[in-house]
Design a protein around this motif. Structure first.
Motif, PDB file in Angstrom:
ATOM      1  N   ASP A   1      -7.156 -12.845   4.684  1.00 28.64           N
ATOM      2  CA  ASP A   1      -7.564 -11.647   6.171  1.00 28.64           C
ATOM      3  C   ASP A   1      -7.759 -12.672   7.478  1.00 28.64           C
ATOM      4  O   ASP A   1      -9.247 -13.174   6.951  1.00 28.64           O
TER       5      ASP A   1
ATOM      6  N   ARG B   1     -11.740 -12.138   3.305  1.00 29.54           N
ATOM      7  CA  ARG B   1     -10.809 -11.320   1.651  1.00 29.54           C
ATOM      8  C   ARG B   1      -9.718 -12.472   1.445  1.00 29.54           C
ATOM      9  O   ARG B   1      -8.648 -12.614   2.433  1.00 29.54           O
ATOM     10  N   ARG B   2      -9.486 -12.982   0.225  1.00 30.78           N
ATOM     11  CA  ARG B   2      -7.525 -13.309  -0.090  1.00 30.78           C
ATOM     12  C   ARG B   2      -6.896 -12.467  -1.030  1.00 30.78           C
ATOM     13  O   ARG B   2      -7.956 -12.027  -1.986  1.00 30.78           O
ATOM     14  N   VAL B   3      -6.057 -12.666  -0.947  1.00 32.28           N
ATOM     15  CA  VAL B   3      -4.897 -12.019  -1.572  1.00 32.28           C
ATOM     16  C   VAL B   3      -3.481 -12.927  -2.600  1.00 32.28           C
ATOM     17  O   VAL B   3      -3.689 -13.230  -1.323  1.00 32.28           O
TER      18      VAL B   3
ATOM     19  N   GLU C   1      -2.455  -9.076  -4.624  1.00 35.49           N
ATOM     20  CA  GLU C   1      -4.188  -8.458  -6.037  1.00 35.49           C
ATOM     21  C   GLU C   1      -4.918  -9.140  -4.684  1.00 35.49           C
ATOM     22  O   GLU C   1      -4.787 -10.447  -5.137  1.00 35.49           O
ATOM     23  N   LEU C   2      -6.263  -8.614  -5.717  1.00 34.79           N
ATOM     24  CA  LEU C   2      -7.273  -9.424  -4.499  1.00 34.79           C
ATOM     25  C   LEU C   2      -7.502 -10.032  -5.300  1.00 34.79           C
ATOM     26  O   LEU C   2      -7.826 -10.369  -6.223  1.00 34.79           O
TER      27      LEU C   2
ATOM     28  N   THR D   1     -13.664 -11.014  -4.054  1.00 35.87           N
ATOM     29  CA  THR D   1     -14.607 -10.223  -4.247  1.00 35.87           C
ATOM     30  C   THR D   1     -15.309  -9.943  -2.784  1.00 35.87           C
ATOM     31  O   THR D   1     -15.222 -10.650  -1.939  1.00 35.87           O
ATOM     32  N   ARG D   2     -14.430  -8.829  -1.635  1.00 39.29           N
ATOM     33  CA  ARG D   2     -14.654  -8.210  -0.677  1.00 39.29           C
ATOM     34  C   ARG D   2     -15.754  -8.356  -0.078  1.00 39.29           C
ATOM     35  O   ARG D   2     -17.102  -7.447  -0.824  1.00 39.29           O
TER      36      ARG D   2
ATOM     37  N   PRO E   1     -11.527  -8.660  -7.607  1.00 37.02           N
ATOM     38  CA  PRO E   1     -10.748  -9.264  -8.086  1.00 37.02           C
ATOM     39  C   PRO E   1     -10.030  -8.226  -9.021  1.00 37.02           C
ATOM     40  O   PRO E   1     -10.147  -8.065  -9.395  1.00 37.02           O
TER      41      PRO E   1
ATOM     42  N   ARG F   1      -7.799  -5.621  -7.801  1.00 34.37           N
ATOM     43  CA  ARG F   1      -7.563  -4.552  -7.440  1.00 34.37           C
ATOM     44  C   ARG F   1      -5.873  -4.409  -7.198  1.00 34.37           C
ATOM     45  O   ARG F   1      -6.153  -5.874  -5.903  1.00 34.37           O
ATOM     46  N   ARG F   2      -5.378  -3.744  -6.397  1.00 40.22           N
ATOM     47  CA  ARG F   2      -3.713  -3.943  -6.004  1.00 40.22           C
ATOM     48  C   ARG F   2      -3.324  -2.903  -4.930  1.00 40.22           C
ATOM     49  O   ARG F   2      -4.010  -1.702  -4.647  1.00 40.22           O
TER      50      ARG F   2
END
Length: 83
Positions: free
Chosen positions: A17, A25-27, A40-41, A44-45, A59, A61-62
């Motif tokens: 992001d 944040r990485r997905v 999917e995360l 951790t944000r 991690p 979470r979708r």
């Protein structure tokens, strides 16, 4: 300039992001339909607070993101790697 072109979003890719509120944040893309990618995360944000920072999303979470946001702008996402 020797910039690598941004790839077309595909399942298995990891994107970061660019929004300063996202704090790195990485997905990972897990599915794609006509207009959205289900992601999917990966990391951790962290959200800064007056007393430090705290984790808000774990991690795994979708969520869904519009495909047109996968471009390196200030409110978009930048390509990191293929998982």
């Amino acid at each position: 300039m020797n910039e690598t072109p941004t790839p077309v979003p595909a399942v298995g890719q990891v994107w970061q992001d660019n929004d300063p509120r996202g704090y790195g944040r990485r997905v990972r893309i897990v599915a794609i339909d006509d207009t959205h990618a289900t992601v999917e995360l990966v990391t951790t944000r962290q959200v800064p607070t007056l007393t430090g920072s705290r984790a808000t999303a774990k991690p795994g979470r979708r969520t869904r993101i519009r495909l047109d946001r996968f471009r390196p702008t200030s409110t978009g996402y930048r390509y990191v790697t293929t998982a």
